[in-house]
Design an enzyme around this catalytic site. Sequence first.
Site, short mmCIF file in Angstrom:
data_model
loop_
_atom_site.label_atom_id
_atom_site.label_comp_id
_atom_site.label_asym_id
_atom_site.label_seq_id
_atom_site.Cartn_x
_atom_site.Cartn_y
_atom_site.Cartn_z
N ASN A 59 32.88 -56.90 24.85
CA ASN A 59 33.66 -56.47 23.45
C ASN A 59 34.85 -55.98 23.62
OD1 ASN A 59 33.84 -55.54 21.03
ND2 ASN A 59 32.16 -53.72 21.35
N TRP A 60 35.87 -56.60 23.17
CA TRP A 60 37.22 -56.01 23.47
C TRP A 60 37.60 -55.00 22.44
CZ3 TRP A 60 40.61 -61.34 23.99
CH2 TRP A 60 40.32 -61.89 25.11
N LYS A 61 36.94 -54.81 21.46
CA LYS A 61 36.82 -53.67 20.46
C LYS A 61 38.41 -54.22 19.83
CE LYS A 61 34.04 -50.54 23.05
NZ LYS A 61 33.51 -49.39 22.95
N HIS A 93 26.93 -52.46 15.76
CA HIS A 93 27.74 -51.62 16.92
C HIS A 93 27.70 -50.10 16.45
CE1 HIS A 93 30.35 -49.87 19.87
NE2 HIS A 93 30.19 -51.12 20.70
N GLU A 123 29.96 -47.99 16.95
CA GLU A 123 31.18 -47.62 16.39
C GLU A 123 31.12 -47.92 14.71
OE1 GLU A 123 33.62 -49.36 19.25
OE2 GLU A 123 33.02 -47.70 20.54
N GLU A 137 22.10 -49.68 23.56
CA GLU A 137 23.43 -48.93 23.84
C GLU A 137 23.33 -47.68 23.52
OE1 GLU A 137 27.02 -51.77 24.45
OE2 GLU A 137 26.88 -51.30 22.17
N GLY A 140 31.72 -45.89 26.29
CA GLY A 140 33.13 -45.40 26.51
C GLY A 140 33.10 -44.00 26.96
N SER A 183 29.07 -47.94 29.37
CA SER A 183 29.97 -47.53 30.74
C SER A 183 29.44 -48.27 31.74
CB SER A 183 29.67 -46.01 30.96
OG SER A 183 30.33 -45.23 29.87
N GLY A 233 32.40 -52.87 27.25
CA GLY A 233 33.46 -52.69 26.49
C GLY A 233 34.59 -52.51 27.44
N GLY A 234 34.97 -51.32 27.65
CA GLY A 234 36.06 -51.00 28.60
C GLY A 234 36.33 -51.87 29.67
C1 PEP Z 1 30.51 -51.33 23.93
O1 PEP Z 1 31.37 -51.15 23.13
O2 PEP Z 1 29.48 -51.83 23.49
C2 PEP Z 1 30.46 -50.61 25.23
C3 PEP Z 1 29.23 -50.65 25.81
O3 PEP Z 1 31.48 -49.97 25.54
P1 PEP Z 1 31.67 -49.27 27.21
O4 PEP Z 1 31.20 -50.24 28.21
O5 PEP Z 1 33.19 -49.07 27.30
O6 PEP Z 1 30.93 -48.16 27.41
#
Ligand code: PEP
Length: 250
Positions: free
Chosen positions: A9-11, A95, A97, A167, A173, A212, A233-234
Site C-alpha cells: 500500500n503506497w498510500k 483502511h 486511514e 490491521e 505506521g 509496521s 505500508g512504509g
Molecule cells: C498500512 O497502511 O496498511 C500499513 C500497514 O502501514 P505500515 O506498514 O506503514 O504500518
Amino acid sequence: MRTPIVAANWKMNKTQAEAREYCRRFRELVPRDFPVELVIFPPFTALHVVREELSGTPIKWGAQNAHPEPKGAFTGEVSLPMLIEHGISYVIVGHSERRHIFGETDEFISRKVRAVLDAGLSPILCVGERLEERRSGRAWEVVEGQLSAALGVLSAEEASQVVIAYEPVWAIGTGVPARPEDAQEMATAIRGWLAERFGDVAQKVRIQYGGSVKPGNAGDFLKLPDIDGALVGGASLDPDSFFAIAEEAS
Ligand code: PEP
C-alpha cells in the site's frame, strides 16, 4: 492450501516517474513462478504506469479506494468502472486511514464491498481496533462489528472472494507491530466468525496481518497458521525491502 498474498500500500506516495522506476526494479526481483501473490496499490495517478510496467509479469495491482456509485456528482472520487479500465484486480476497502481520517462509516464500507464484488473484483477489507479499544479488552468486539457490517449480508461464494487484512490501528505506521500471538489470536477469531456464517469457505479466505511489517519481522507473522500474507505500508515503498518481505511468505 491458501496462496499467500502480500500487498504494497503506497498510500499517497510516488510520482509517475518514481512508480516506473520502482516497477522496473521490482519485476527484476520477482521470479515468474514466485509462489506468493503480489499486489501493488499505487495512488490513482500512477495506476496506468504500474499497468504498463507490470503487464505480462505475475505481479498484480489494485486501487487504494473506490466510490460505490458507478458515476455521478461525487467531486474528487473515482468509480469502479474507471478503475477497471486500468486492469486492477483488487480494491482496498475500509483502511483505517479512510475510517479515521476521512470518516468512512461501516455502512459506507459495506456498500463499497458490495460494489467491488459486483464489479467482479476482490476487496481487501481492512479491520482493526484502536489502542484504547485493545486496552479496554474490546478488540474483538470492534473487529466483529466491522466484519458483520461489511460482510454480514454476503453469500458464501461472495465471501470467498474477500481478503481480510487485520490491521490494529495503533500498529499502522508507528514502527510498533502487534505481538505475533495477538495477531494469530485475532486471525483465528476472524476465521471462526467466517466459519459460523459461511461454513467451509472460511478455510479458503485469506487473512493478512498489517501494521509496521518490515523485513526483520515479517517472518514472525507469515509463519502463523491463520495469517496468509501481509499488507505493508512504509516498508513497501522500497522494492528490495518489499521483495524481502514477500520472500518471507514464500
Ligand atoms: C498500512 O497502511 O496498511 C500499513 C500497514 O502501514 P505500515 O506498514 O506503514 O504500518
